[in-house]
Design an enzyme around this catalytic site. Structure first.
Site, PDB file in Angstrom:
ATOM      1  N   ASP A  69       0.822  -1.210   0.000  1.00 27.88           N
ATOM      2  CA  ASP A  69       0.000   0.000   0.000  1.00 27.88           C
ATOM      3  C   ASP A  69       0.862   1.269   0.000  1.00 27.88           C
ATOM      4  O   ASP A  69       0.338   2.376  -0.100  1.00 27.88           O
ATOM      5  CB  ASP A  69      -1.024  -0.008   1.148  1.00 27.88           C
ATOM      6  CG  ASP A  69      -0.388  -0.060   2.517  1.00 27.88           C
ATOM      7  OD1 ASP A  69       0.861  -0.107   2.605  1.00 27.88           O
ATOM      8  OD2 ASP A  69      -1.133  -0.061   3.521  1.00 27.88           O
ATOM      9  N   SER A  70       2.200   1.101   0.035  1.00 28.76           N
ATOM     10  CA  SER A  70       3.076   2.266  -0.167  1.00 28.76           C
ATOM     11  C   SER A  70       2.876   2.838  -1.571  1.00 28.76           C
ATOM     12  O   SER A  70       3.304   3.950  -1.860  1.00 28.76           O
ATOM     13  CB  SER A  70       4.553   1.896   0.043  1.00 28.76           C
ATOM     14  OG  SER A  70       4.943   0.863  -0.840  1.00 28.76           O
ATOM     15  N   ASP A 101      -1.102  -6.490  -0.276  1.00 31.29           N
ATOM     16  CA  ASP A 101      -1.333  -5.779   0.991  1.00 31.29           C
ATOM     17  C   ASP A 101      -2.823  -5.490   1.162  1.00 31.29           C
ATOM     18  O   ASP A 101      -3.471  -5.029   0.219  1.00 31.29           O
ATOM     19  CB  ASP A 101      -0.605  -4.427   0.912  1.00 31.29           C
ATOM     20  CG  ASP A 101       0.324  -4.184   2.070  1.00 31.29           C
ATOM     21  OD1 ASP A 101       0.308  -4.974   3.027  1.00 31.29           O
ATOM     22  OD2 ASP A 101       1.077  -3.188   2.005  1.00 31.29           O
ATOM     23  N   LYS A 120      -0.976  -9.693   2.839  1.00 30.78           N
ATOM     24  CA  LYS A 120      -0.192  -9.197   3.980  1.00 30.78           C
ATOM     25  C   LYS A 120      -1.077  -8.276   4.789  1.00 30.78           C
ATOM     26  O   LYS A 120      -1.859  -7.507   4.218  1.00 30.78           O
ATOM     27  CB  LYS A 120       1.057  -8.459   3.504  1.00 30.78           C
ATOM     28  CG  LYS A 120       1.848  -7.790   4.641  1.00 30.78           C
ATOM     29  CD  LYS A 120       3.220  -7.327   4.210  1.00 30.78           C
ATOM     30  CE  LYS A 120       3.286  -5.947   3.639  1.00 30.78           C
ATOM     31  NZ  LYS A 120       2.755  -4.857   4.499  1.00 30.78           N
ATOM     32  N   GLU A 172      -0.964  -5.651   8.446  1.00 29.89           N
ATOM     33  CA  GLU A 172      -0.136  -5.022   9.482  1.00 29.89           C
ATOM     34  C   GLU A 172      -0.762  -5.207  10.848  1.00 29.89           C
ATOM     35  O   GLU A 172      -1.995  -5.163  10.977  1.00 29.89           O
ATOM     36  CB  GLU A 172      -0.007  -3.511   9.199  1.00 29.89           C
ATOM     37  CG  GLU A 172       0.702  -3.175   7.909  1.00 29.89           C
ATOM     38  CD  GLU A 172       0.838  -1.666   7.693  1.00 29.89           C
ATOM     39  OE1 GLU A 172       0.470  -0.869   8.586  1.00 29.89           O
ATOM     40  OE2 GLU A 172       1.326  -1.297   6.616  1.00 29.89           O
ATOM     41  N   GLU A 188       9.600  -4.162  10.200  1.00 31.22           N
ATOM     42  CA  GLU A 188       9.949  -2.853   9.626  1.00 31.22           C
ATOM     43  C   GLU A 188      10.448  -1.882  10.691  1.00 31.22           C
ATOM     44  O   GLU A 188       9.788  -1.675  11.721  1.00 31.22           O
ATOM     45  CB  GLU A 188       8.724  -2.240   8.900  1.00 31.22           C
ATOM     46  CG  GLU A 188       9.061  -0.861   8.310  1.00 31.22           C
ATOM     47  CD  GLU A 188       8.044  -0.325   7.304  1.00 31.22           C
ATOM     48  OE1 GLU A 188       7.093  -1.042   6.956  1.00 31.22           O
ATOM     49  OE2 GLU A 188       8.226   0.833   6.879  1.00 31.22           O
TER      50      GLU A 188
HETATM   51  O1  KIV Z   1       3.675  -1.153   1.338  1.00 28.62           O
HETATM   52  C1  KIV Z   1       4.854  -1.578   1.364  1.00 28.62           C
HETATM   53  O2  KIV Z   1       5.659  -1.391   0.426  1.00 28.62           O
HETATM   54  C2  KIV Z   1       5.258  -2.306   2.571  1.00 28.62           C
HETATM   55  C3  KIV Z   1       6.718  -2.563   2.775  1.00 28.62           C
HETATM   56  C4  KIV Z   1       7.389  -1.321   3.203  1.00 28.62           C
HETATM   57  C5  KIV Z   1       6.954  -3.710   3.686  1.00 28.62           C
HETATM   58  O3  KIV Z   1       4.427  -2.640   3.363  1.00 28.62           O
END
Ligand code: KIV
Length: 287
Positions: free
Chosen positions: A50-51, A89, A119, A121, A188
């Site tokens: 989600d980045s 994510d 994934k 968090e 992280e």
């Molecule tokens: O969204 C992302 O790229 C991430 C990584 C920084 C692990 O969650």
């Protein structure tokens, strides 16, 4: 560089790599071309992170990213990834209200987005959510330490687990997520010694980003590592290329060459036979 005909990897290949003493590589990609580059480079996992809210959509963080946006990008990435494991994510709000949301959105990420696994968090408070998704048949990668979705709660983009109590909590979180059935865990922005100890105590692989060299694998965001994101660079990023500089130079050169008559040249243009051109002139003049 991997052969594009290489077989598709599975989560079991990750564990086997760790057992052989090899490192796991995970890179965050955002679209079709970046996913093609990452897949063909031979990394094990492409993270549809989600980045992408920051690197591809221009948000100031990951908080505003929606499930629809994640699925949209996942579809493009999954068309490109032939070999790597696709980790989708789940964004903020996709699994926080109840386990049904978590299962439904994990299913969407797999069925519509084409991800292989998801994934999410969060620490031990999310272990039962992770278990619900695993029980529904979708493998889960956990993510603890700096969890950008909960930035307000953490007080900003800050290193986590720096005190003895906070470090011990991270180990508790990691063990709870392992017991919940997660197949791997992202660590992280946590002190390297804490990450190494967590790695030693877990059976499942750890993938570090800003967590030192003791993890079983490493994650970087493609836009950070190739210099395609100009807003900020966390301390843990290593810039392997300056794509921003290269692209800026190409754009300036393009404009300069057009102004100076150096582009386009004959080799960039299409020709017309002389007799056809004469007929063309006659046709336009007769109007
Ligand atoms: O969204 C992302 O790229 C991430 C990584 C920084 C692990 O969650």
């Amino acid at each position: 560089m991997a052969d594009s005909a290489d077989k598709k990897l599975s989560i079991f290949d990750l564990q086997e790599k760790v057992d052989r003493g090899e490192k796991i590589f995970q890179v965050t990609a955002v679209d079709f071309p970046t996913a093609q580059l990452v897949d063909r480079s031979g990394v094990d996992c492409i993270l549809i992170g989600d980045s992408l809210g920051m690197t591809a959509l221009g948000y100031s963080g990951t908080v505003p990213v929606t499930m629809d946006e994640m699925v949209h990008h996942a579809k493009a990435i999954s068309r490109a990834a032939k070999r790597s494991i696709l980790v989708g994510d789940l964004p903020l709000g996709a699994y926080h209200a109840c386990k049904e949301d978590a299962i439904n959105n994990a299913m969407r990420m797999v069925k519509e987005g084409g991800a292989d696994v998801v994934k999410l968090e969060g620490g031990e408070e999310f272990a039962s959510t992770a278990k619900a998704v695993v029980d529904a048949g979708i493998p889960v990668m956990a993510h603890i330490g700096l969890t950008p979705q909960l930035m307000s709660k953490l007080g900003g983009f800050k290193v986590q687990g720096k005190s003895a109590i906070a470090g011990a909590q991270l180990l508790k979180d990691a063990l709870a997520l392992e017991r919940a059935g997660c197949f791997a865990i992202v660590l992280e922005a946590i002190p390297d010694r804490v990450a190494s100890l967590i790695t030693e105590r877990l059976r499942i692989p750890t993938i570090g980003i800003g967590a030192g060299s003791g993890c079983d694998g490493q994650n970087l965001v493609l836009h950070d590592m190739v210099g395609l994101f100009d807003r900020f660079a966390p301390k843990f990023v290593k810039k392997y290329a300056d794509c921003w500089g290269m692209i800026s130079k190409a754009l300036t050169d393009f404009q300069t060459e057009v102004k100076q008559g150096q582009f386009p040249l004959t080799e960039h243009s299409f020709s017309m036979k002389d007799d056809e051109y004469r007929a063309f002139l006659k046709a336009v003049d007769s109007d």
